[in-house]
Design an enzyme around this catalytic site. Structure first.
Site, short mmCIF file in Angstrom:
data_model
loop_
_atom_site.label_atom_id
_atom_site.label_comp_id
_atom_site.label_asym_id
_atom_site.label_seq_id
_atom_site.Cartn_x
_atom_site.Cartn_y
_atom_site.Cartn_z
N ASP A 85 16.14 -28.12 -23.69
CA ASP A 85 15.63 -28.98 -22.93
C ASP A 85 15.82 -28.14 -21.52
O ASP A 85 16.66 -27.53 -21.20
CB ASP A 85 16.40 -30.27 -22.82
CG ASP A 85 15.68 -31.32 -21.77
OD1 ASP A 85 14.51 -31.35 -22.04
OD2 ASP A 85 16.39 -31.99 -21.24
N GLU A 86 14.68 -28.57 -20.65
CA GLU A 86 14.74 -27.80 -19.16
C GLU A 86 14.51 -26.44 -19.34
O GLU A 86 15.26 -25.47 -18.80
CB GLU A 86 16.07 -28.30 -18.24
CG GLU A 86 16.12 -29.94 -18.19
CD GLU A 86 14.78 -30.23 -17.33
OE1 GLU A 86 13.80 -29.58 -16.74
OE2 GLU A 86 14.72 -31.64 -17.30
N ILE A 168 14.53 -24.41 -6.82
CA ILE A 168 15.35 -25.25 -7.51
C ILE A 168 15.93 -26.26 -6.90
O ILE A 168 16.63 -25.75 -5.99
CB ILE A 168 16.17 -24.49 -8.44
CG1 ILE A 168 15.47 -23.66 -9.41
CG2 ILE A 168 17.01 -25.38 -9.36
CD1 ILE A 168 16.21 -22.49 -10.25
N LEU A 169 15.58 -27.33 -7.06
CA LEU A 169 16.21 -28.62 -6.46
C LEU A 169 16.30 -29.57 -7.41
O LEU A 169 15.31 -30.24 -7.81
CB LEU A 169 15.30 -29.29 -5.08
CG LEU A 169 16.05 -30.42 -4.42
CD1 LEU A 169 17.39 -30.08 -3.97
CD2 LEU A 169 15.13 -30.74 -3.39
#
Length: 200
Positions: A85-86, A168-169
């Site tokens: 995932d991700e 990326i946040l």
């Protein structure tokens, strides 16, 4: 035949839910699943994958510089499938390593994640998956206008579209909303009045 799969969609398209449902389907047939999430995705806590609809599961945390091929070889028991995932947060090297697991061990690897960031630029892991995955599938959802959503739009606390900042946040519905590209562009035009320019 084992394959490397890339299943991508924007935020809110049920990627994590589909990953967890896929895990359940394999396990229901008595098969062993190795569920992975990159270390940087700490939204739901260490080693937990959770969908917006409430499905959740423990997962192996993959560190950014970790060699996933070597880690796979050291597992205490064999697995029938790997689910990530991700996956956009993996490095290109880790995607290459997953592809070698498919080739050398003949087991499927299913990667779920985003294709692009809030600036419509590809993540390194997603870029490599688009280059080498055996199967690529879009998981679709819609924009508020009814068109297919293709952009992960980052918003500030006032609902303003953000187009600058770190790639990326980590965040959910509080930070991101899915939009079609037209609404994304028109939203920026409305905010900037006559100073709009395309992202570089």
């Amino acid at each position: 035949m084992a394959k490397l799969y890339f299943k991508y969609g924007v935020m809110g398209s049920s990627k994590t839910a589909q990953a967890l449902i896929t895990k359940f389907n394999y396990e229901e047939r008595g098969m062993k699943v190795w569920l992975i999430k990159p270390q940087i995705d700490s939204r739901d806590g260490e080693g937990i994958i959770k969908s917006r609809i409430g499905l959740s599961s423990k997962a192996y945390v993959l560190h950014f510089k970790e060699n996933v091929y070597d880690t796979y070889k050291e597992l205490s028991e064999p697995v029938d499938v790997i689910i990530v995932d991700e996956c956009q947060f993996m490095s290109e090297d880790q995607v290459n390593q997953l592809s070698m697991i498919v080739i050398d061990y003949k087991i499927p690897v299913l990667c779920f994640g985003l294709r692009t960031d809030f600036r419509t630029k590809m993540f390194p892991g997603s870029k490599r998956l688009l280059e080498i995955a055996d199967s690529i599938t879009e998981i679709k959802t819609i924009c508020s206008c009814g068109k297919k959503a293709t952009v992960n739009v980052r918003m500030d606390e006032n609902g303003k579209i953000i187009t600058e900042g770190e790639q990326i946040l980590i965040g959910g519905n509080d930070r991101y909303t899915p939009m079609c590209y037209q609404c994304f562009i028109e939203g920026q035009k409305n905010q900037s009045k006559n100073n709009f320019k395309f992202l570089e």
